[in-house]
Write an enzyme that holds these catalytic residues in place. Sequence first.
Site, PDB file in Angstrom:
ATOM      1  NE  ARG A 248      -4.660   7.341   5.664  1.00  0.00           N
ATOM      2  CZ  ARG A 248      -4.547   6.738   4.487  1.00  0.00           C
ATOM      3  NH1 ARG A 248      -4.868   7.385   3.369  1.00  0.00           N
ATOM      4  NH2 ARG A 248      -4.109   5.495   4.399  1.00  0.00           N
TER       5      ARG A 248
ATOM      6  CG  ASN B 111      -7.922   3.475  -2.162  1.00  0.00           C
ATOM      7  OD1 ASN B 111      -8.280   2.520  -2.843  1.00  0.00           O
ATOM      8  ND2 ASN B 111      -8.329   3.649  -0.908  1.00  0.00           N
TER       9      ASN B 111
ATOM     10  CG  ASP C 215      -1.654   1.265   1.429  1.00  0.00           C
ATOM     11  OD1 ASP C 215      -2.437   1.618   0.530  1.00  0.00           O
ATOM     12  OD2 ASP C 215      -1.447   1.933   2.464  1.00  0.00           O
ATOM     13  CB  ALA C 216       0.872   4.342  -1.784  1.00  0.00           C
ATOM     14  CE1 TYR C 217      -0.251   9.303  -1.219  1.00  0.00           C
ATOM     15  CE2 TYR C 217      -1.828   7.790  -2.218  1.00  0.00           C
ATOM     16  CZ  TYR C 217      -0.938   8.846  -2.326  1.00  0.00           C
ATOM     17  OH  TYR C 217      -0.726   9.439  -3.550  1.00  0.00           O
TER      18      TYR C 217
END
Length: 229
Positions: free
Chosen positions: A45, A123, A9-11
């Site tokens: 967030r 996402n 995942d990135a964030y």
Amino acid sequence: MPIAACIFDAYGTLFDVAAAAREAAAQPENAAIAESWPRLATDWRQKQLEYSWLRAITGEHRDFWAVTRDGLDWALDAQGLRGDADLRERLLALYWQLPAYPEVPEVLARLQAAGIATAILSNGSPAMLDAAVRSAGVETLLDDVISVERVGIFKPAPQVYELVTTRFSCARDAVLFVSANGWDAAAAAGFGFLTAWINRAGAPQDRLGHPPHEELPDLATIPEIASAL
């Protein structure tokens, strides 16, 4: 059997999502959030995620940059800063330059050296992810950057995770999926991936019926775990 790919995942996993508010708060012109920036970062967030889930449920998809802007607008409004256009623009600009967590480059380099394919599944929109990867200087350490925009729905929809097995032509249990979001790790485990939940905050596990295969405080040991599978 050896895994085919280690997917991140990135964030919140590779990139520090609180950094935009933290950096903005350190600038004299943004004194309005000098003390309240942690709350702003948390609200931003949380709303970003909530809006992505609701849009996935209702089928009213917008890309992640639109969701990110909407989440920030809610967070600013909650602090009585709805009309501060300069602060809003500064925070949004900083979101395109999120730093990677300190261990990220070494972890990706070690996976690459071990011959394990690496990719992002996020996402984030393609433009957002391209900016984040370049800002962090890790573009040469990833085999692919996969955005949900390829299927037009956000996580935890199963067709998002299927993008990985299609891209790497592999079985579900040949993927190690790494996320700092407990719900994301749970959904990936339910899909059939091996999972590692990066629990930086020491939070309780989500009660979603699919516990992670590994729970870790950071990414540092991911290369050893991936190599041992």
